[in-house]
Design a protein around this motif. Sequence first.
Motif, PDB file in Angstrom:
ATOM      1  N   ARG A   1       0.833  -1.206   0.000  1.00  0.00           N
ATOM      2  CA  ARG A   1       0.000   0.000   0.000  1.00  0.00           C
ATOM      3  C   ARG A   1       0.870   1.261   0.000  1.00  0.00           C
ATOM      4  NH1 ARG A   1      -5.542  -1.046   1.885  1.00  0.00           N
ATOM      5  NH2 ARG A   1      -5.751  -3.230   2.494  1.00  0.00           N
ATOM      6  N   HIS A   2       1.928   1.242   0.798  1.00  0.00           N
ATOM      7  CA  HIS A   2       2.834   2.399   0.817  1.00  0.00           C
ATOM      8  C   HIS A   2       3.486   2.588  -0.557  1.00  0.00           C
ATOM      9  CE1 HIS A   2       2.896   3.569   5.093  1.00  0.00           C
ATOM     10  NE2 HIS A   2       2.643   2.292   5.335  1.00  0.00           N
ATOM     11  N   TRP A   3       3.872   1.475  -1.181  1.00  0.00           N
ATOM     12  CA  TRP A   3       4.511   1.571  -2.487  1.00  0.00           C
ATOM     13  C   TRP A   3       3.544   2.135  -3.533  1.00  0.00           C
ATOM     14  CZ3 TRP A   3       9.377   1.438  -3.929  1.00  0.00           C
ATOM     15  CH2 TRP A   3       9.650   1.380  -5.299  1.00  0.00           C
ATOM     16  N   HIS A   4       2.309   1.686  -3.495  1.00  0.00           N
ATOM     17  CA  HIS A   4       1.302   2.186  -4.430  1.00  0.00           C
ATOM     18  C   HIS A   4       1.120   3.689  -4.256  1.00  0.00           C
ATOM     19  CE1 HIS A   4      -2.370   2.293  -6.854  1.00  0.00           C
ATOM     20  NE2 HIS A   4      -2.922   2.982  -5.879  1.00  0.00           N
ATOM     21  N   ARG A   5       1.099   4.162  -3.014  1.00  0.00           N
ATOM     22  CA  ARG A   5       0.934   5.603  -2.781  1.00  0.00           C
ATOM     23  C   ARG A   5       2.153   6.383  -3.266  1.00  0.00           C
ATOM     24  NH1 ARG A   5      -0.198   7.407   3.220  1.00  0.00           N
ATOM     25  NH2 ARG A   5       2.055   7.120   3.370  1.00  0.00           N
ATOM     26  N   LEU A   6       3.352   5.850  -3.036  1.00  0.00           N
ATOM     27  CA  LEU A   6       4.558   6.505  -3.546  1.00  0.00           C
ATOM     28  C   LEU A   6       4.514   6.641  -5.067  1.00  0.00           C
ATOM     29  CD1 LEU A   6       7.561   4.994  -1.539  1.00  0.00           C
ATOM     30  CD2 LEU A   6       6.967   7.418  -1.684  1.00  0.00           C
ATOM     31  N   ALA A   7       4.148   5.568  -5.734  1.00  0.00           N
ATOM     32  CA  ALA A   7       4.091   5.586  -7.199  1.00  0.00           C
ATOM     33  C   ALA A   7       3.047   6.583  -7.688  1.00  0.00           C
ATOM     34  CB  ALA A   7       3.789   4.189  -7.728  1.00  0.00           C
ATOM     35  N   ARG A   8       1.904   6.626  -7.037  1.00  0.00           N
ATOM     36  CA  ARG A   8       0.856   7.583  -7.407  1.00  0.00           C
ATOM     37  C   ARG A   8       1.340   9.013  -7.196  1.00  0.00           C
ATOM     38  NH1 ARG A   8      -3.265   9.384  -3.137  1.00  0.00           N
ATOM     39  NH2 ARG A   8      -1.307  10.458  -2.724  1.00  0.00           N
ATOM     40  N   ASP A   9       1.987   9.261  -6.045  1.00  0.00           N
ATOM     41  CA  ASP A   9       2.465  10.610  -5.753  1.00  0.00           C
ATOM     42  C   ASP A   9       3.585  11.025  -6.701  1.00  0.00           C
ATOM     43  OD1 ASP A   9       0.635  10.717  -3.731  1.00  0.00           O
ATOM     44  OD2 ASP A   9       2.089  10.570  -2.092  1.00  0.00           O
TER      45      ASP A   9
END
Length: 291
Positions: free
Chosen positions: A49-57
Motif C-alpha cells: 500500500r505504501h509503495w502504491h501511494r509513492l508511485a501515485r504521488d
Amino acid sequence: MIHHHMFHNGKVLPIEEVRLSPGQAGLMSGWGLFTTLRIFERVPFAFERHWHRLARDAERTRCPFPFEEASVREQMDQVLRANDVVEGCARIYIVYNHASLWRSDEKFPVADLLICSSDLPAHREPVRLDVREHGRHAASPLAGVKVTSWLNNVWSLEEAHEAGYDEVVLLNERGEVAECTAANIFCVREGRVLTPPLSSGCLPGVTREVLLEIGPRAGVPVVEHTLFPQDLYSADEVFISSTNRNIISVQEIAGRKMRAMGGPLMRRLGTVFAGYVREYVDARAAVGGKR
C-alpha cells in the motif's frame, strides 16, 4: 532518532558516510516524496500500500520513479537487518535531483533513494488536539501528496506542542476538518465512524485506508463524510490514526472535553485492526521463511 545504518543509492552505509549535496536541486527545494512504515516483528506492515501511494504521488508530482518494488523491499530488509530492527519504523525517501537550474554538474542519478529506520516515537494517549484554520489547501494540486517539503506540518505541530497540545486538527480553506499533521481523524456519530473525504485535502493514510476496508466487514460502518469542528466537539467519540500510533483516542479538542475516550466503536476497530496486522505479518513471515 534514526538508526546508524541507512540505504543510499545501492549501498547500506553508516549514516556518517552518506553524502547528500546542495547541488541536488530537489533536496534544496523539497521536490521529493517519502513514506513511513511500521515494522512489526521485522516485517514492514502494508508495504504494498505504501509503495502504491509513492508511485501515485510520483506521477502527480512528476518526480522520477525508476525503482522496482521488489528491489526496494529487499533493500529495506537490508536496512532492518543492519540496524537489528524487530519493532520500530522505517522511511523511504525519493529526491528528484534534476529539478531546476539550481543544481550542480555532479553525476547524480535522476532521483536519489534513501531508506532509514528508527525506534517508534513516544506518544501520549489519550491525546489533546488544537485546531488551526487554513492548515490545508484542498484546492491545491498537491493536496494529499506526501512530499518532503513538510514545513507546514512540522511548524504547525511545533506550535501545538508549545501550547501544550499533542497534535492539531487542520482545517481547509472551507473551514472543513481535513486531518492532523501526521494522522487522520475520525469521529463517531449516531453509530457510524466518520472520517473526512480526500476532497478535504487530507492525506490518504494507509491506516485510514485499511479501516475503511475492514470496518464495515466487522460490522463497524466507517464512511467518508464532510466534517466541521462542531461535528468533532459534539461527537460520541473522536480518535486519530497513523502508521506509528495505530488508533489513539482523543481527550480534548481546543479546550473542549470529549464525551468519551476509547469508546466501544474505537475499541472494536482497534481489535479488528490488530487482527488484520497479525494476519499480514504471519503471511509475510511465512513467505520469507520459504526463500
